[in-house]
Design an enzyme around this catalytic site. Structure first.
Site, PDB file in Angstrom:
ATOM      1  N   CYS A   2       0.842  -1.198   0.000  1.00 59.25           N
ATOM      2  CA  CYS A   2       0.000   0.000   0.000  1.00 59.25           C
ATOM      3  C   CYS A   2       0.877   1.248   0.000  1.00 59.25           C
ATOM      4  CB  CYS A   2      -0.959   0.111   1.171  1.00 59.25           C
ATOM      5  SG  CYS A   2      -2.111  -1.247   1.275  1.00 59.25           S
ATOM      6  N   ARG A  27       4.464  -0.445  -4.408  1.00 61.48           N
ATOM      7  CA  ARG A  27       4.069  -0.927  -3.076  1.00 61.48           C
ATOM      8  C   ARG A  27       2.776  -1.744  -3.094  1.00 61.48           C
ATOM      9  NH1 ARG A  27       6.755   1.674   0.931  1.00 61.48           N
ATOM     10  NH2 ARG A  27       5.165   1.101   2.429  1.00 61.48           N
ATOM     11  N   TRP A  73      -2.389  -2.962  -1.689  1.00 59.54           N
ATOM     12  CA  TRP A  73      -2.018  -4.381  -1.753  1.00 59.54           C
ATOM     13  C   TRP A  73      -2.871  -5.027  -0.683  1.00 59.54           C
ATOM     14  CZ3 TRP A  73       0.076  -8.263   1.326  1.00 59.54           C
ATOM     15  CH2 TRP A  73       0.611  -9.365   0.658  1.00 59.54           C
ATOM     16  N   ASN A  99      -2.127   2.353   5.466  1.00 60.80           N
ATOM     17  CA  ASN A  99      -1.201   1.281   5.101  1.00 60.80           C
ATOM     18  C   ASN A  99      -0.850   0.556   6.384  1.00 60.80           C
ATOM     19  OD1 ASN A  99       0.932  -0.299   4.127  1.00 60.80           O
ATOM     20  ND2 ASN A  99       2.412   1.350   4.378  1.00 60.80           N
ATOM     21  N   GLY A 100      -1.074  -0.754   6.430  1.00 61.64           N
ATOM     22  CA  GLY A 100      -0.774  -1.507   7.645  1.00 61.64           C
ATOM     23  C   GLY A 100      -1.922  -2.446   7.973  1.00 61.64           C
ATOM     24  N   GLU A 485      18.663 -17.558  -5.665  1.00 62.02           N
ATOM     25  CA  GLU A 485      18.240 -16.224  -6.099  1.00 62.02           C
ATOM     26  C   GLU A 485      17.813 -16.247  -7.578  1.00 62.02           C
ATOM     27  OE1 GLU A 485      17.281 -13.667  -4.790  1.00 62.02           O
ATOM     28  OE2 GLU A 485      17.507 -12.082  -6.246  1.00 62.02           O
ATOM     29  N   LYS A 489      14.041 -15.202  -8.818  1.00 56.20           N
ATOM     30  CA  LYS A 489      13.797 -14.143  -9.810  1.00 56.20           C
ATOM     31  C   LYS A 489      12.857 -14.656 -10.902  1.00 56.20           C
ATOM     32  CE  LYS A 489      14.665 -11.189  -8.328  1.00 56.20           C
ATOM     33  NZ  LYS A 489      15.173 -11.212  -7.004  1.00 56.20           N
ATOM     34  N   GLU A 492       9.277 -15.092  -9.547  1.00 60.58           N
ATOM     35  CA  GLU A 492       8.614 -13.826  -9.231  1.00 60.58           C
ATOM     36  C   GLU A 492       8.043 -13.135 -10.457  1.00 60.58           C
ATOM     37  OE1 GLU A 492      10.714 -11.565  -5.547  1.00 60.58           O
ATOM     38  OE2 GLU A 492      11.995 -11.891  -7.277  1.00 60.58           O
ATOM     39  N   HIS A 508      19.142 -36.367  -4.240  1.00 62.42           N
ATOM     40  CA  HIS A 508      18.265 -36.820  -3.159  1.00 62.42           C
ATOM     41  C   HIS A 508      16.825 -36.382  -3.413  1.00 62.42           C
ATOM     42  CE1 HIS A 508      21.766 -38.176  -1.028  1.00 62.42           C
ATOM     43  NE2 HIS A 508      22.327 -36.997  -1.215  1.00 62.42           N
ATOM     44  N   LYS A 607       6.578  -4.752  -3.220  1.00 63.94           N
ATOM     45  CA  LYS A 607       8.006  -4.520  -2.990  1.00 63.94           C
ATOM     46  C   LYS A 607       8.330  -4.533  -1.502  1.00 63.94           C
ATOM     47  CE  LYS A 607      12.043  -2.889  -4.470  1.00 63.94           C
ATOM     48  NZ  LYS A 607      12.750  -4.103  -4.864  1.00 63.94           N
TER      49      LYS A 607
HETATM   50  C1  G6P Z   1       9.302  -8.748  -0.799  1.00 65.42           C
HETATM   51  C2  G6P Z   1       9.901  -8.345  -2.130  1.00 65.42           C
HETATM   52  C3  G6P Z   1      11.251  -9.042  -2.309  1.00 65.42           C
HETATM   53  C4  G6P Z   1      12.163  -8.747  -1.131  1.00 65.42           C
HETATM   54  C5  G6P Z   1      11.506  -9.115   0.192  1.00 65.42           C
HETATM   55  C6  G6P Z   1      12.310  -8.593   1.377  1.00 65.42           C
HETATM   56  O1  G6P Z   1       8.928 -10.074  -0.848  1.00 65.42           O
HETATM   57  O2  G6P Z   1       9.026  -8.664  -3.197  1.00 65.42           O
HETATM   58  O3  G6P Z   1      11.854  -8.574  -3.495  1.00 65.42           O
HETATM   59  O4  G6P Z   1      13.354  -9.445  -1.280  1.00 65.42           O
HETATM   60  O5  G6P Z   1      10.211  -8.527   0.281  1.00 65.42           O
HETATM   61  O6  G6P Z   1      12.296  -7.193   1.348  1.00 65.42           O
HETATM   62  P1  G6P Z   1      13.348  -6.277   2.054  1.00 65.42           P
HETATM   63  O7  G6P Z   1      12.894  -4.879   1.743  1.00 65.42           O
HETATM   64  O8  G6P Z   1      13.258  -6.583   3.523  1.00 65.42           O
HETATM   65  O9  G6P Z   1      14.672  -6.586   1.509  1.00 65.42           O
END
Ligand code: G6P
Length: 612
Positions: A2, A27, A73, A99-100, A485, A489, A492, A508, A607
């Site tokens: 949000c 956000r 969101w 937001n929250g 990672e 990616k 996502e 395994h 994000k």
């Molecule tokens: C969300 C984002 C990720 C990020 C994670 C942790 O899931 O989509 O891209 O890695 O939060 O966020 P931070 O701001 O704590 O690194």
């Protein structure tokens, strides 16, 4: 999670608010809305993105010199028009954005329903605005006092802005646990979840602390006080952020821009901290606490998502170089499993946004138990940065693409510098190894620049694999976090199922999945467990798997076995993640674009996750 924006001053509020929402869309983008004051309150909201809101408002009356706006969101209530913010109070004279999460919303709601109120949405936010109006009417207080009293009844996290039909000359903002910043212009004020909607108009900002509220006037001075009614003097920060850092600058997506920024962002993370010629690493932000790290019996790294992967690289670095045992914890698990934390422990919290609710809670828990807390955050002044004893900012610049890229390499850079500095002071690495490594660290931006040149090869490869349904990513040692990672990616932003695995662990379980339909990305750089990884490649080939190998420049062995090979420059084993991650970021980006996915705003993600 949000985004909220507010404006009050002499200008038309709507253009400022809608532009602010576009800046904050990273956000959340389930629904959006705006409320404007122009004698009375006007409210427009819709399911969908900020573009949908702009189309809705287009051609309608959007006048008014104060207003609030929100991009959502969803947490409580599905993303639809009714649950979109702003929410009206029962009389329609107040509107709120939030937001929250208000955790005790159901008991507050039940109490209000007993008193005859009804609700049109499923949100916790509507409960709050009803409560504010209820207090205003029953206790005959002004808006400021009603907001204050209501917030004293709230359990949970909030950043809110309230606008009132009856108070055209003020907005009331407050925060606890969710970010909020107020821009102080010449005779005007801006409110937002982060400074990006504000810096175009002013670089002077006030950050509210938890449980603080601000009375934001049309004219005159900003007043800040705690929700316990203690007046505070607002401290004005001057931001250095440039507008160009939050724009796409000619790139089709923020993600591609941010991938390409990495030679610079890594350099910025090292700036003033590494002097390779003199053999000095100096992390000013942790200088007073470095001895605690040196003496630590154990380091616990807490983080979520991509930052957790950076934490895993940190584990390898600290154990390998500084010989300190490290545990890497998902913040969300750590905080709820009664972890053993001792006073001699050092907790490193890693977070791009500095606002991730679980990481923040883990920090608070560990701090309460006496651990020393070091932060690695990107956003200056963020909640996690402020909750730690000391820390190093990554200085990667604003990261707007939802999938984290440059923040990851900046986090790994800081972890590398920290581990090296501690190792050198502790005497766990020789002076010559220290020199060798810091010269290599210094060369990383140029190697990343070179690694970015594989873009066209990766684009061609992406064309071949864009329709794959599954991907496996394998790596060993320092390349295991890289595999995780890379898989994250791809998941996502392209919605292809992908798993990252330690290469040897493949036999395994995941080996059962391998057939000619299964692309397997293997990070098979020289040194480390190279020979073992070569064996793992053979195991995959024997089962007709398709290998995409990331190899060190000039490698011939893997070239002879793999179906596709991407070469990256050679570096020290401990630094490989900084370079090997680059082609994997590009691979996920190009596959997602070819599949027609919204790269910067992948479905269901946000994000910054400021809820549990
Ligand atoms: C969300 C984002 C990720 C990020 C994670 C942790 O899931 O989509 O891209 O890695 O939060 O966020 P931070 O701001 O704590 O690194």
């Amino acid at each position: 999670m949000c985004g909220i924006v507010g404006y009050i001053g002499p200008r038309d509020a709507y253009p400022i608010l809608i532009k602010g929402l576009y800046r904050l869309e990273y956000r959340g983008y389930d629904s959006a809305g705006v409320a404007l004051h122009d004698g009375g309150l006007k409210l427009y909201k819709t399911h969908g993105k900020v573009d949908d809101l702009a189309s809705l408002v287009n051609g309608q009356d959007a006048s008014g010199t104060s207003g609030i706006a929100h991009t959502r969101w969803a947490t409580h209530g599905e993303p639809n028009q009714v649950n979109a913010h702003p929410h009206y109070s029962p009389s329609g004279k107040l509107a709120i954005i939030h937001n929250g999460i208000i955790e005790n919303y159901s008991s507050l709601k039940a109490e209000l329903m007993n008193r005859g109120y009804s609700f049109s949405s499923d949100t916790d936010t509507e409960v709050l605005v009803h409560l504010i109006e209820d207090i205003q009417q029953n206790e005959h207080t002004d808006l400021e006092e009603a907001v204050r009293l209501a917030l004293n009844q709230v359990v949970g996290a909030y950043a809110i802005v309230v606008i009132s039909e009856e108070c055209p000359d003020q907005l009331i903002a407050a925060k606890k646990g969710s970010p909020l910043v107020i821009g102080v212009g010449e005779g005007e004020f801006f409110i937002a979840s982060d400074p990006t909607p504000i810096i175009e108009y002013t670089k002077n900002v006030v950050y509210l602390d938890d449980e603080e509220m601000a009375v934001v006037p049309r004219k005159g001075k900003l007043r800040v006080k705690t929700i316990k009614n203690q007046e505070k003097t607002p401290y004005i920060y001057h931001l250095e952020m440039q507008l160009s850092s939050i724009e796409k600058s000619g790139y089709p997506h923020f993600m591609l821009k941010e991938i390409n920024e990495q030679p610079r962002s890594i350099k910025d993370s090292m700036r003033g901290r590494l002097n390779a010629a003199k053999g000095i690493i100096s992390l000013g932000g942790i200088i007073d606490y470095e001895q605690k790290i040196i003496n630590a019996k154990r380091i616990i790294i807490v983080a979520c998502g991509t930052s957790w992967h950076a934490g895993l690289v940190g584990e390898y670095l600290f154990e390998d170089l500084a010989r300190i045992p490290v545990e890497v914890e998902y913040a969300s698990e750590f905080r709820y499993r009664n972890p053993v934390i001792n006073e001699g422990d050092v907790v490193i919290a890693i977070s791009q946004s500095g606002e991730t609710a679980d990481t923040l809670a883990a920090v608070e828990l560990a701090r309460a138990k006496g651990a020393t807390i070091i932060g690695i955050c990107n956003v200056v002044g963020s909640s996690i940065a402020r909750a730690t004893h000391a820390g190093s900012y990554t200085h990667a610049g604003p990261e707007i693409g939802v999938a984290s890229t440059k923040a990851f390499t900046a986090q790994v850079t800081i972890l590398t510098l920290m581990a090296l500095s501690v190792a050198e002071k502790k005497g766990t690495i020789s002076r010559s190894r220290f020199y060798q490594l810091i010269h290599e660290v210094d060369a990383i931006p140029a190697k990343v620049e070179q690694a970015l040149k594989v873009n066209d090869e990766i684009l061609a490869l992406s064309g071949i694999f864009q329709h794959a349904r599954n991907f496996l990513y394998l790596g060993r040692g320092y390349n295991f976090p890289v595999a995780l990672e890379g898989a994250l990616k791809l998941k996502e932003i392209s919605y292809i199922h992908a798993e990252g695995y330690p290469a040897a662990e493949m036999k395994h379980g995941p080996i059962a999945l391998i057939d000619e339909e299964m692309p397997v990305v293997v990070i098979a750089t020289k040194k480390g467990s190279y020979d073992k990884v070569v064996s793992n490649i053979q195991e995959v080939k024997a089962r007709k798997g398709v290998i995409i190998a990331i190899v060190t420049e000039g490698d011939q062995t893997v070239k002879g076995m793999a179906d596709h090979v991407i070469e990256i420059p050679e570096t020290d084993e401990a630094l490989v993640p900084l370079v090997a991650t680059i082609p994997l970021q590009l691979l996920s980006y190009h596959i997602a674009v070819l599949r027609g996915c919204n790269v910067d705003q992948p479905r269901n993600l946000a994000k910054s996750v400021t809820v549990e």
